[in-house]
Design a protein around this motif. Structure first.
Motif, PDB file in Angstrom:
ATOM      1  N   VAL A  90      40.324  58.522  38.281  1.00 39.02           N
ATOM      2  CA  VAL A  90      41.537  57.186  37.673  1.00 39.02           C
ATOM      3  C   VAL A  90      42.453  58.000  37.220  1.00 39.02           C
ATOM      4  CG1 VAL A  90      42.021  54.980  36.700  1.00 39.02           C
ATOM      5  CG2 VAL A  90      39.771  55.536  37.483  1.00 39.02           C
ATOM      6  N   THR A  91      43.758  57.979  37.904  1.00 40.79           N
ATOM      7  CA  THR A  91      44.859  58.852  37.170  1.00 40.79           C
ATOM      8  C   THR A  91      46.397  57.942  36.761  1.00 40.79           C
ATOM      9  OG1 THR A  91      45.509  59.754  39.320  1.00 40.79           O
ATOM     10  CG2 THR A  91      44.204  61.106  38.246  1.00 40.79           C
ATOM     11  N   ALA A  92      46.373  57.194  37.731  1.00 46.97           N
ATOM     12  CA  ALA A  92      47.146  56.292  37.109  1.00 46.97           C
ATOM     13  C   ALA A  92      47.109  54.950  37.231  1.00 46.97           C
ATOM     14  CB  ALA A  92      48.081  56.678  38.394  1.00 46.97           C
ATOM     15  N   VAL A  93      47.475  53.792  36.558  1.00 53.98           N
ATOM     16  CA  VAL A  93      47.893  51.895  36.285  1.00 53.98           C
ATOM     17  C   VAL A  93      48.956  52.280  37.009  1.00 53.98           C
ATOM     18  CG1 VAL A  93      47.718  50.389  34.967  1.00 53.98           C
ATOM     19  CG2 VAL A  93      47.105  52.232  33.664  1.00 53.98           C
ATOM     20  N   GLU A  94      49.011  51.644  38.654  1.00 53.22           N
ATOM     21  CA  GLU A  94      49.938  50.825  38.586  1.00 53.22           C
ATOM     22  C   GLU A  94      50.603  49.786  38.727  1.00 53.22           C
ATOM     23  OE1 GLU A  94      50.902  51.699  42.297  1.00 53.22           O
ATOM     24  OE2 GLU A  94      49.945  52.960  42.896  1.00 53.22           O
ATOM     25  N   LYS A  95      51.172  49.882  39.910  1.00 49.21           N
ATOM     26  CA  LYS A  95      52.794  49.383  38.851  1.00 49.21           C
ATOM     27  C   LYS A  95      52.432  47.992  39.021  1.00 49.21           C
ATOM     28  CE  LYS A  95      57.863  48.088  41.642  1.00 49.21           C
ATOM     29  NZ  LYS A  95      58.898  48.974  42.560  1.00 49.21           N
ATOM     30  N   ASN A  96      52.805  47.334  38.056  1.00 53.84           N
ATOM     31  CA  ASN A  96      53.038  45.576  38.349  1.00 53.84           C
ATOM     32  C   ASN A  96      51.218  45.372  37.704  1.00 53.84           C
ATOM     33  OD1 ASN A  96      55.673  45.407  38.660  1.00 53.84           O
ATOM     34  ND2 ASN A  96      55.896  45.224  40.443  1.00 53.84           N
ATOM     35  N   ALA A  97      50.094  46.616  37.923  1.00 51.74           N
ATOM     36  CA  ALA A  97      49.543  46.348  37.679  1.00 51.74           C
ATOM     37  C   ALA A  97      48.523  44.946  37.254  1.00 51.74           C
ATOM     38  CB  ALA A  97      48.147  47.652  37.098  1.00 51.74           C
ATOM     39  N   PHE A  98      49.019  44.731  35.749  1.00 56.37           N
ATOM     40  CA  PHE A  98      48.858  42.965  34.948  1.00 56.37           C
ATOM     41  C   PHE A  98      49.738  42.461  34.940  1.00 56.37           C
ATOM     42  CE2 PHE A  98      45.275  44.682  33.069  1.00 56.37           C
ATOM     43  CZ  PHE A  98      44.926  46.127  33.214  1.00 56.37           C
ATOM     44  N   LYS A 150      46.263  62.403  27.857  1.00 53.06           N
ATOM     45  CA  LYS A 150      46.822  63.028  29.316  1.00 53.06           C
ATOM     46  C   LYS A 150      48.562  61.746  29.270  1.00 53.06           C
ATOM     47  CE  LYS A 150      43.360  65.291  30.864  1.00 53.06           C
ATOM     48  NZ  LYS A 150      41.467  65.780  32.290  1.00 53.06           N
ATOM     49  N   THR A 151      47.967  60.983  29.309  1.00 55.13           N
ATOM     50  CA  THR A 151      49.290  59.890  29.812  1.00 55.13           C
ATOM     51  C   THR A 151      50.757  61.053  29.527  1.00 55.13           C
ATOM     52  OG1 THR A 151      48.290  58.149  29.427  1.00 55.13           O
ATOM     53  CG2 THR A 151      50.336  57.854  29.895  1.00 55.13           C
ATOM     54  N   LYS A 152      51.191  60.900  30.245  1.00 57.48           N
ATOM     55  CA  LYS A 152      52.806  61.884  30.672  1.00 57.48           C
ATOM     56  C   LYS A 152      54.141  60.613  30.160  1.00 57.48           C
ATOM     57  CE  LYS A 152      55.794  65.709  31.914  1.00 57.48           C
ATOM     58  NZ  LYS A 152      55.553  66.775  32.680  1.00 57.48           N
ATOM     59  N   THR A 153      54.099  60.023  31.689  1.00 55.64           N
ATOM     60  CA  THR A 153      55.265  59.162  32.181  1.00 55.64           C
ATOM     61  C   THR A 153      54.549  57.500  31.993  1.00 55.64           C
ATOM     62  OG1 THR A 153      55.280  60.621  33.970  1.00 55.64           O
ATOM     63  CG2 THR A 153      56.117  58.491  33.809  1.00 55.64           C
ATOM     64  N   ILE A 154      55.738  56.773  31.723  1.00 54.16           N
ATOM     65  CA  ILE A 154      55.649  55.373  31.551  1.00 54.16           C
ATOM     66  C   ILE A 154      56.777  54.558  32.064  1.00 54.16           C
ATOM     67  CG2 ILE A 154      55.331  53.237  29.673  1.00 54.16           C
ATOM     68  CD1 ILE A 154      54.060  55.043  27.460  1.00 54.16           C
ATOM     69  N   VAL A 178      43.173  52.460  27.926  1.00 53.67           N
ATOM     70  CA  VAL A 178      43.225  53.082  29.485  1.00 53.67           C
ATOM     71  C   VAL A 178      41.643  54.484  29.155  1.00 53.67           C
ATOM     72  CG1 VAL A 178      45.166  54.547  31.166  1.00 53.67           C
ATOM     73  CG2 VAL A 178      45.376  52.316  29.927  1.00 53.67           C
ATOM     74  N   GLY A 179      41.307  55.151  30.390  1.00 46.86           N
ATOM     75  CA  GLY A 179      40.887  55.850  30.223  1.00 46.86           C
ATOM     76  C   GLY A 179      41.115  57.326  30.647  1.00 46.86           C
ATOM     77  N   LYS A 180      40.635  58.587  30.091  1.00 47.98           N
ATOM     78  CA  LYS A 180      41.665  59.764  29.738  1.00 47.98           C
ATOM     79  C   LYS A 180      42.073  60.731  30.960  1.00 47.98           C
ATOM     80  CE  LYS A 180      36.948  62.410  30.324  1.00 47.98           C
ATOM     81  NZ  LYS A 180      36.066  63.462  30.085  1.00 47.98           N
ATOM     82  N   ASN A 181      41.659  60.038  32.080  1.00 48.59           N
ATOM     83  CA  ASN A 181      42.420  61.175  33.463  1.00 48.59           C
ATOM     84  C   ASN A 181      43.774  60.337  33.354  1.00 48.59           C
ATOM     85  OD1 ASN A 181      40.413  62.459  33.730  1.00 48.59           O
ATOM     86  ND2 ASN A 181      39.340  61.604  35.123  1.00 48.59           N
ATOM     87  N   VAL A 182      44.604  58.876  32.705  1.00 48.49           N
ATOM     88  CA  VAL A 182      45.165  58.629  33.020  1.00 48.49           C
ATOM     89  C   VAL A 182      46.759  59.347  32.875  1.00 48.49           C
ATOM     90  CG1 VAL A 182      46.695  56.114  33.423  1.00 48.49           C
ATOM     91  CG2 VAL A 182      44.293  56.313  33.701  1.00 48.49           C
ATOM     92  N   THR A 183      47.759  59.567  33.726  1.00 48.07           N
ATOM     93  CA  THR A 183      48.526  60.239  33.105  1.00 48.07           C
ATOM     94  C   THR A 183      49.754  59.515  33.452  1.00 48.07           C
ATOM     95  OG1 THR A 183      49.290  61.168  35.663  1.00 48.07           O
ATOM     96  CG2 THR A 183      47.373  62.656  34.433  1.00 48.07           C
ATOM     97  N   THR A 184      49.577  58.496  34.450  1.00 49.97           N
ATOM     98  CA  THR A 184      51.449  57.540  34.441  1.00 49.97           C
ATOM     99  C   THR A 184      51.145  55.662  34.507  1.00 49.97           C
ATOM    100  OG1 THR A 184      51.551  59.262  35.809  1.00 49.97           O
ATOM    101  CG2 THR A 184      52.768  57.133  36.238  1.00 49.97           C
ATOM    102  N   ILE A 185      52.015  55.270  33.138  1.00 50.14           N
ATOM    103  CA  ILE A 185      51.493  54.118  33.407  1.00 50.14           C
ATOM    104  C   ILE A 185      52.801  53.146  34.182  1.00 50.14           C
ATOM    105  CG2 ILE A 185      51.987  52.188  31.909  1.00 50.14           C
ATOM    106  CD1 ILE A 185      49.663  53.740  31.481  1.00 50.14           C
ATOM    107  N   GLY A 186      52.883  52.919  35.185  1.00 50.66           N
ATOM    108  CA  GLY A 186      53.410  51.800  36.316  1.00 50.66           C
ATOM    109  C   GLY A 186      54.570  51.390  35.859  1.00 50.66           C
ATOM    110  N   ALA A 187      55.488  51.446  36.694  1.00 51.51           N
ATOM    111  CA  ALA A 187      56.802  50.369  36.536  1.00 51.51           C
ATOM    112  C   ALA A 187      56.790  49.124  36.324  1.00 51.51           C
ATOM    113  CB  ALA A 187      58.072  50.342  37.257  1.00 51.51           C
ATOM    114  N   GLY A 188      56.651  48.513  35.201  1.00 51.16           N
ATOM    115  CA  GLY A 188      56.389  47.381  35.073  1.00 51.16           C
ATOM    116  C   GLY A 188      54.383  46.631  34.989  1.00 51.16           C
ATOM    117  N   ALA A 189      53.225  47.332  34.500  1.00 55.85           N
ATOM    118  CA  ALA A 189      52.826  47.676  34.618  1.00 55.85           C
ATOM    119  C   ALA A 189      51.900  46.769  33.600  1.00 55.85           C
ATOM    120  CB  ALA A 189      51.692  48.950  34.435  1.00 55.85           C
ATOM    121  N   PHE A 190      52.891  46.289  32.807  1.00 59.44           N
ATOM    122  CA  PHE A 190      52.449  45.488  31.508  1.00 59.44           C
ATOM    123  C   PHE A 190      52.916  44.475  31.045  1.00 59.44           C
ATOM    124  CE2 PHE A 190      47.999  47.777  30.742  1.00 59.44           C
ATOM    125  CZ  PHE A 190      48.188  48.461  31.104  1.00 59.44           C
TER     126      PHE A 190
END
Length: 592
Positions: free
Chosen positions: A477-485, A522-526, A496-508
């Motif tokens: 699992v490498t990303a939290v999708e846009k508008n996920a929550f 590992k998270t690099k992009t918000i 958030v799990g250790k393999n997630v590198t990206t938090i999508g736009a508007g995710a939370f």
């Protein structure tokens, strides 16, 4: 007169006698003894020394004024701290027409002044905003800046001695006023709402809850009491690691203690009634039972709901109990069973809410919205049902589900409890295809990776896994999708799990109940507006050191809780604070 001056070093009786004689011969002569410092020298009470000027290598002498201080030579510079002081000293060398005469300081006026160096271009002026100086040359720092202290020596009217009348003599010393050294402020030691101090003298350990002895709440409201503990110990200071804090409620059915470790010491009002709250503090191993505090009384009194149209009181419906009809059950891997729960409400004829189901271990057994339990792997899981109406909420006792592994394929006719589930295909899903696993929606991004699309319905505490297995294949699992929550009103904490590198736009974005989020290393992009308008988001833990102004998008932290705390790696605290504030983080938030 010359003879009179040469004999001043004699006895005072002789001097006085000669003064009397001189007074008879001359119109007026006034002599004031100086503070003798050596041959031909005198010191005034304003720290100025007078002497005859000595001839230089060229055989000539020049009148001059030098300003110094202890440890500071004339012509150099000095420093003084704000609120500090510095005593200046002046040395005045005078050229006299009569070389055989001595310098008489009574013939000169002495004045100490101070000027602000920064204002020289506007014309020099006295600057008491930076430093002051008194008539004795004592400088006191007021504010940071640069000044120069000036000693001006002016000859009075020409005297009978024949001393020459000259232009005023001026000496200067540059002074820098530096910041006042303030002692470091020692932060109080706190743990779970309790401030910890050392007890004074022979005093025993004591614990006192702060505030009123009686507190009134409405159902659904929370209480965060604080206390002061004075610990008797021989330790030089309080060691927080040795402290155990235990808050308790005498009536959990009325006022329950939050079990979340991050809310230790927080209580929630459940229903009308009364409860006592106290705290026990234990220090080290010597105090085996700890010390109890005083008790405070908490009264839960929910005001009636009034109809805004006619002003009449509304009947408030509350949940009284939730009970699963089975206390335990057994399934084999792949088997299913539907559980049912009975909800009791008050008044009894009110509409009953549908229970929300939860599994304590979804790796062993999952539960659907209708109460259907599916056995995933061998082990045990507790299934509970929760019913909620407004602020009234009750959770059932668990039904213990024991899942056994399949050992030998059965040839018997399948029963309702162990029918094989053939609802999914064993083939690998295609890129872009969405899959629901244990109530969570994932989207296949690449051959070996997926993104987290949507949480399980009504979940309050979410852990996004590092990997997920779909049709027997493991995906990262490498990303939290846009508008996920986005707009979620239930979720309170997300890890958030250790393999997630990206938090999508508007995710939370606009998550009304969200209080805590933890992001891995590992998270690099918000993405843009990722946490925007989540106004209860009080704590964000970021373990990553890879974030930059290019990877954090605009508005990422806009309008989170105005006093939120952001925990980051120590070496990134200063950099991330500036970066996050540019991306919308309120300035009152702490980045540490």
């Amino acid at each position: 007169m010359k003879e009179l001056r040469m004999n001043l070093r004699g006895s005072w009786r002789r001097v006085l006698a000669m003064i009397t004689v001189a007074a008879m011969c001359f119109s007026v002569v006034s002599v004031t003894p100086a503070f003798a410092t050596g041959e031909g020298e005198a010191v005034t009470n304003n720290h100025v020394t007078f002497s005859k000027a000595e001839a230089g290598e060229d055989g000539t002498a020049t009148s001059e004024v030098k300003v110094s201080a202890e440890g500071v030579k004339p012509g150099s510079s000095a420093t003084v701290k704000v609120a500090g002081s510095l005593q200046l000293m002046g040395e005045v060398a005078i050229v006299l027409k009569d070389d055989s005469a001595d310098v008489n300081e009574e013939n000169y006026d002495v004045a100490w002044t101070i000027e602000d160096v920064a204002n020289e271009s506007e014309g020099t002026k006295t600057s008491e905003a930076t430093a002051t100086i008194d008539e004795n040359g004592l400088v006191t720092g007021v504010a940071e800046g640069n000044v120069k202290a000036i000693l001006t020596v002016t000859e009075k009217a020409q005297t009978a001695s024949g001393d020459a009348t000259t232009e005023p003599l001026v000496g200067e010393l540059a002074i820098e006023v530096t910041a006042e050294e303030k002692p470091p402020v020692e932060e109080p030691v706190k743990k779970d709402g309790v401030t910890l101090e050392k007890a004074e003298g022979d005093d025993a350990t004591s614990v006192t809850i702060n505030g009123d002895e009686t507190v009134t709440l409405a159902a659904g409201e929370t209480l965060e009491p604080t206390a002061l503990a004075k610990i008797k110990t021989n330790d030089a200071s309080i060691d927080k690691q040795k402290v155990t804090v235990a808050w308790s409620s005498s009536n959990p059915k009325v006022l329950k203690k939050c079990e979340d470790a991050e809310k230790a010491g927080t209580f929630e009002a459940v229903t009308d009634g009364e409860a006592k709250v106290k705290v026990n503090v234990k220090y080290g191993d010597s105090d085996t039972e700890g010390v109890d505090s005083n008790e405070i009384t908490v009264k839960v009194d929910t005001p009636p709901v009034v109809d805004p149209e006619d002003g009449d009181e509304k009947v408030v419906t509350t949940v009284e109990a939730v009970k699963i009809k089975k206390a335990a059950t057994e399934l084999t891997v792949g088997g299913t069973e539907r559980l049912t729960a009975e909800v009791t409400v008050s008044p009894t004829d009110a509409e009953k809410p549908a229970p929300e189901w939860h599994s304590s271990n979804e790796k062993v057994a999952t539960v659907a919205a209708d109460g259907t339990v599916k056995a995933i792997a061998a082990g045990k899981a507790n299934i509970t049902a929760t019913a909620k109406i407004g602020n009234s909420e009750k959770t059932s006792e668990p039904c213990v589900v024991t899942v056994k592994a399949k050992t030998v394929p059965s040839t018997d006719k399948p029963t309702e409890g162990n029918k094989p589930q053939n609802t999914t295909s064993n083939s690998a899903p295609k890129v872009g295809e969405k899959k629901v696993i244990a109530g969570v929606t994932y989207k296949v991004a690449k051959a070996n990776t997926v993104t987290y699309q949507k949480p399980k319905k009504n979940a309050k505490k979410v852990t996004i896994p590092a990997t997920v297995k779909i049709n027997g294949k493991t995906y990262k699992v490498t990303a939290v999708e846009k508008n996920a929550f986005k707009g979620n009103k239930k979720v309170k904490t997300v890890k958030v799990g250790k393999n997630v590198t990206t938090i999508g736009a508007g995710a939370f974005q606009n998550c009304g109940a969200l209080t805590t989020v933890t992001l891995p290393a590992k998270t690099k992009t918000i993405g843009k507006n990722a946490f925007a308008n989540s106004k209860k988001l009080k704590k964000i833990v970021i373990k990553s050191t890879k974030m930059t102004k290019k990877t954090i998008k605009n508005g990422a932290f806009k309008k989170v809780y105005k006093k939120a705390t952001v925990d980051v790696p120590n070496k990134k605290a200063k950099t991330y604070k500036k970066l996050f504030q540019k991306k919308g983080l309120p300035k009152a938030c702490k980045v540490k």
